[in-house]
Scaffold this motif. Structure first.
Motif, PDB file in Angstrom:
ATOM      1  N   MET A  64       1.050  -1.178   0.014  1.00 46.86           N
ATOM      2  CA  MET A  64      -0.162  -0.035  -0.240  1.00 46.86           C
ATOM      3  C   MET A  64       0.820   1.338  -0.008  1.00 46.86           C
ATOM      4  O   MET A  64       1.892   1.252   0.817  1.00 46.86           O
ATOM      5  CB  MET A  64      -1.068   0.171   1.066  1.00 46.86           C
ATOM      6  CG  MET A  64      -2.008   1.114   1.124  1.00 46.86           C
ATOM      7  SD  MET A  64      -3.426   0.795   2.158  1.00 46.86           S
ATOM      8  CE  MET A  64      -2.920   0.656   3.939  1.00 46.86           C
ATOM      9  N   THR A  65       0.598   2.421  -0.562  1.00 52.37           N
ATOM     10  CA  THR A  65       1.219   3.432  -0.728  1.00 52.37           C
ATOM     11  C   THR A  65       1.323   4.112   0.463  1.00 52.37           C
ATOM     12  O   THR A  65       0.145   4.068   1.318  1.00 52.37           O
ATOM     13  CB  THR A  65       0.797   4.621  -2.072  1.00 52.37           C
ATOM     14  OG1 THR A  65      -0.597   4.770  -1.694  1.00 52.37           O
ATOM     15  CG2 THR A  65       0.762   3.592  -3.391  1.00 52.37           C
ATOM     16  N   ALA A  92       0.221   7.302   0.816  1.00 54.66           N
ATOM     17  CA  ALA A  92      -1.169   8.085   0.805  1.00 54.66           C
ATOM     18  C   ALA A  92      -2.332   6.958   1.471  1.00 54.66           C
ATOM     19  O   ALA A  92      -3.333   7.594   2.132  1.00 54.66           O
ATOM     20  CB  ALA A  92      -1.371   8.522  -0.530  1.00 54.66           C
ATOM     21  N   GLY A  93      -2.047   5.831   0.954  1.00 49.01           N
ATOM     22  CA  GLY A  93      -3.005   4.786   1.657  1.00 49.01           C
ATOM     23  C   GLY A  93      -3.135   4.515   2.968  1.00 49.01           C
ATOM     24  O   GLY A  93      -4.078   4.684   3.652  1.00 49.01           O
ATOM     25  N   THR A 142      -4.533   7.938   4.714  1.00 46.21           N
ATOM     26  CA  THR A 142      -5.957   8.058   4.484  1.00 46.21           C
ATOM     27  C   THR A 142      -6.354   7.097   5.290  1.00 46.21           C
ATOM     28  O   THR A 142      -7.554   7.304   6.113  1.00 46.21           O
ATOM     29  CB  THR A 142      -6.328   7.647   3.031  1.00 46.21           C
ATOM     30  OG1 THR A 142      -5.669   8.417   2.252  1.00 46.21           O
ATOM     31  CG2 THR A 142      -7.960   7.787   3.011  1.00 46.21           C
ATOM     32  N   MET A 143      -5.718   5.655   5.602  1.00 49.90           N
ATOM     33  CA  MET A 143      -6.677   4.613   6.645  1.00 49.90           C
ATOM     34  C   MET A 143      -6.398   5.168   8.040  1.00 49.90           C
ATOM     35  O   MET A 143      -7.235   4.944   8.749  1.00 49.90           O
ATOM     36  CB  MET A 143      -5.546   3.535   6.254  1.00 49.90           C
ATOM     37  CG  MET A 143      -5.977   2.181   7.186  1.00 49.90           C
ATOM     38  SD  MET A 143      -5.171   0.953   6.694  1.00 49.90           S
ATOM     39  CE  MET A 143      -5.448  -0.191   8.214  1.00 49.90           C
ATOM     40  N   VAL A 173      -8.919   8.263   8.364  1.00 53.90           N
ATOM     41  CA  VAL A 173     -10.409   7.840   8.472  1.00 53.90           C
ATOM     42  C   VAL A 173     -10.735   6.898   9.637  1.00 53.90           C
ATOM     43  O   VAL A 173     -11.784   7.054  10.402  1.00 53.90           O
ATOM     44  CB  VAL A 173     -10.788   7.034   7.106  1.00 53.90           C
ATOM     45  CG1 VAL A 173     -12.134   6.498   7.309  1.00 53.90           C
ATOM     46  CG2 VAL A 173     -10.686   7.967   5.980  1.00 53.90           C
ATOM     47  N   CYS A 174     -10.101   6.073   9.970  1.00 55.81           N
ATOM     48  CA  CYS A 174     -10.091   5.068  11.112  1.00 55.81           C
ATOM     49  C   CYS A 174     -10.107   5.934  12.500  1.00 55.81           C
ATOM     50  O   CYS A 174     -10.921   5.459  13.400  1.00 55.81           O
ATOM     51  CB  CYS A 174      -9.226   3.934  11.197  1.00 55.81           C
ATOM     52  SG  CYS A 174      -9.327   2.845   9.775  1.00 55.81           S
ATOM     53  N   TYR A 204     -10.741   9.018  12.689  1.00 53.33           N
ATOM     54  CA  TYR A 204     -11.912  10.044  12.908  1.00 53.33           C
ATOM     55  C   TYR A 204     -13.118   9.211  13.004  1.00 53.33           C
ATOM     56  O   TYR A 204     -13.971   9.586  14.033  1.00 53.33           O
ATOM     57  CB  TYR A 204     -12.046  10.619  11.446  1.00 53.33           C
ATOM     58  CG  TYR A 204     -13.413  11.251  11.121  1.00 53.33           C
ATOM     59  CD1 TYR A 204     -13.734  12.291  11.735  1.00 53.33           C
ATOM     60  CD2 TYR A 204     -14.318  10.608  10.222  1.00 53.33           C
ATOM     61  CE1 TYR A 204     -15.023  12.974  11.591  1.00 53.33           C
ATOM     62  CE2 TYR A 204     -15.463  11.086   9.912  1.00 53.33           C
ATOM     63  CZ  TYR A 204     -15.834  12.358  10.756  1.00 53.33           C
ATOM     64  OH  TYR A 204     -17.060  12.891  10.554  1.00 53.33           O
ATOM     65  N   VAL A 205     -13.238   7.882  12.510  1.00 51.93           N
ATOM     66  CA  VAL A 205     -14.511   7.170  12.616  1.00 51.93           C
ATOM     67  C   VAL A 205     -14.724   6.521  14.154  1.00 51.93           C
ATOM     68  O   VAL A 205     -15.455   6.778  15.057  1.00 51.93           O
ATOM     69  CB  VAL A 205     -14.838   6.361  11.593  1.00 51.93           C
ATOM     70  CG1 VAL A 205     -16.225   5.444  12.028  1.00 51.93           C
ATOM     71  CG2 VAL A 205     -15.017   7.017  10.331  1.00 51.93           C
TER      72      VAL A 205
END
Lengths: 44, 474
Positions: free
Chosen positions: A1-2, A4-5, A8-9, A12-13, A15-16
């Motif tokens: 995975m890059t 950036a990936g 983002t992970m 998002v994780c 945050y949620v």
């Protein structure tokens, strides 16, 4: 995975799931302070 | 309380729709607007529902009549009917989950021909039977009153959450699972300029959080006076999306680990294709796959059942508000649910039609909630009903802007959907009311239901049932 990936992970994780953990802890602490006893919804 | 609310919000849409929609709309790109709309659609609507239910102590019809006047009771009737029409076919979905759980336990899955079991079962008499059993379980729980619902949620929700976490751990530890994570989380920033991605993210939030359905309003009726509404609304929104994210990771890691060559075909197979045809094949390919397959369908069944229970309770509550005794109201709802569920159980065309019509209807329901608050006065509503006794956190003026934003979002989404339908199907085909996905069938059914709601508004507004006492006075 890059990179950036991964970023983002993480964003998002956190945050949620982080948001949920924070909110649940607030909810539980506030409920406990209300009457000092375990909460039993809808019961007198 | 939180478990009951989460049970309402977390449904099959979290487990079978979110992974598919996220995967087909850019993965990491989709997650950005999805996270934004959690705060600009789901949470404001949940705040409105909690506040209305707690203030009025009545179901959607009574809550709209109490808040903005009796001549607007038809708006609440629309909300209630929309959720009830969904209940009619959602019991069929719950029945499918039940059937596949038994098939997984009995070792029937995946079968020699992957789609054979689904093709034999869907639309058959067995689908009617499993629908009736699922509805019977939901009615039995609701017949036990709010305590019955609470007891069911106490068992089902922790079990569901544990199952989803167990399945997720299994999925991310599969060889090649990182391909699924990369697919879900790698963003393409140019995709953020695509309006389709934003609208899909809004639709996903609208459909899977239960915001604007009237279900949170119905459960809020039974809250204690001092029970918090603000933090609960946030917990519900974030809790629902947390389960969606877990499900997304679980499904995509499994897909990319087992069949990376067919990933596009699998996520493009639709909700039922992904869940009832591909998932059994994927689980069959991993060690102890039968066990994990059974756990997956058990999780799906619990997610569906807890949502179905809330829909049965909503319909029952509306009748109780009209003065019907609770026992009789539950019997009527069960009879109507059984009779109206049979067409969806027997015909996939009818099922698709109802899913399409009332899925769009939910956007109208969300719009009605926002319009009701605008009519009442957003600031007055916030100060009087949102920041009411027992609210742990005071909601600031941002709520006023959020209600306007929800209104705009609902209108934009409806216009977008209208233009999409017309451009894809053309004027002539899209106006045919007998085509399951047409604009004509939606407009016709909306016109009939709205017409009846408005025509019988005076009768609907006559609330002869007792106002529910606050939970702490019961």
């Amino acid at each position: 995975m890059t990179a950036a990936g991964w970023i983002t992970m993480a964003l998002v994780c956190s945050y949620v799931w982080g948001g949920l953990a924070l909110l649940v802890s607030i909810a539980m602490r506030k409920e406990r302070f209300k009457d000092g006893s375990p909460v039993r919804p809808w019961e007198p | 309380m939180l478990l009951v609310m989460l049970g309402m919000a977390v449904g099959t849409g979290n487990i079978w729709r979110f992974p598919r929609i996220a995967a087909t709309n850019g993965g990491g790109t989709f997650l950005v607007p999805w996270a934004v709309f959690l705060l600009t659609w789901s949470v404001p609507l949940l705040l409105i529902e909690f506040a209305m239910g707690k203030a009025a102590r009545r179901g959607p019809v009574g809550a709209f009549a109490t808040l903005i006047g009796e001549r607007w009771a038809w708006m609440g009737a629309w909300v209630a009917l929309c959720a009830t029409f969904i209940m009619f076919y959602y019991s069929v979905v719950t029945g499918w989950c039940l059937r596949y759980l038994t098939a997984a336990v009995a070792g029937e899955l995946p079968g020699a021909v992957p789609s054979a079991i689904w093709e034999r079962y869907a639309g058959s008499g067995w689908a009617v039977l499993t629908m009736a059993i699922s509805l019977g379980i939901a009615v039995w729980v609701v017949a036990g009153g709010v305590r019955g619902i609470e007891r069911a949620a106490r068992v089902m929700m922790p079990t569901l959450l544990i199952l989803v976490v167990v399945l997720e751990i299994r999925a991310v530890t599969l060889p090649g699972a990182e391909r699924g994570l990369a697919f879900l989380f790698t963003p393409d920033l140019s995709g953020l300029g695509n309006s389709h991605v934003w609208l899909q993210a809004l639709t996903q939030n609208a459909w899977d959080t239960g915001a604007g359905w009237g279900l949170a309003l119905t459960y809020a009726i039974y809250m204690r006076t001092r029970e918090d509404t603000t933090v609960n609304a946030f917990v519900l929104g974030f809790g629902n999306n947390s389960v969606s994210l877990l499900a997304g990771i679980m499904v995509l890691c499994t897909v990319f680990s087992i069949r990376p060559d067919a990933a596009g075909e699998i996520v493009g197979a639709g909700n039922t294709g992904l869940t009832f045809i591909w998932v059994p094949q994927l689980f069959a390919a991993i060690p102890a796959g039968r066990l994990f397959m059974a756990l997956f369908f058990l999780a799906l069944l619990f997610a569906a059942l807890t949502s179905l229970i809330s829909m049965v309770e909503l319909a029952t509550r509306v009748l109780v508000d009209r003065g019907v005794a609770r026992g009789k109201a539950i019997t009527w709802v069960a009879a109507a649910g059984l009779a109206m569920g049979i067409p969806s159980a027997l015909s996939m065309g009818f099922f698709d039609n109802q899913d399409n019509v009332w899925g769009v209807g939910l956007l109208v329901s969300g719009l009605f909630f926002a319009l009701a608050v605008l009519r009442f006065g957003v600031d007055r509503f916030r100060q009087r009903h949102v920041n009411s006794a027992g609210s742990d956190v005071a909601i600031g003026r941002w709520f006023n802007a959020a209600v306007w934003l929800v209104t705009i979002e609902a209108i934009v989404l409806l216009v977008w959907w209208l233009s999409q339908t017309l451009s894809e199907q053309g004027w002539a085909a899209s106006l045919d009311p007998f085509v399951p996905w047409s604009l004509g069938t939606i407009l016709l059914q909306f016109a009939v239901v709205l017409g009846l709601c408005i025509a019988f508004n005076r009768r609907l507004a006559r609330l002869e049932g007792p106002v529910e006492p606050a939970g702490d006075r019961a």
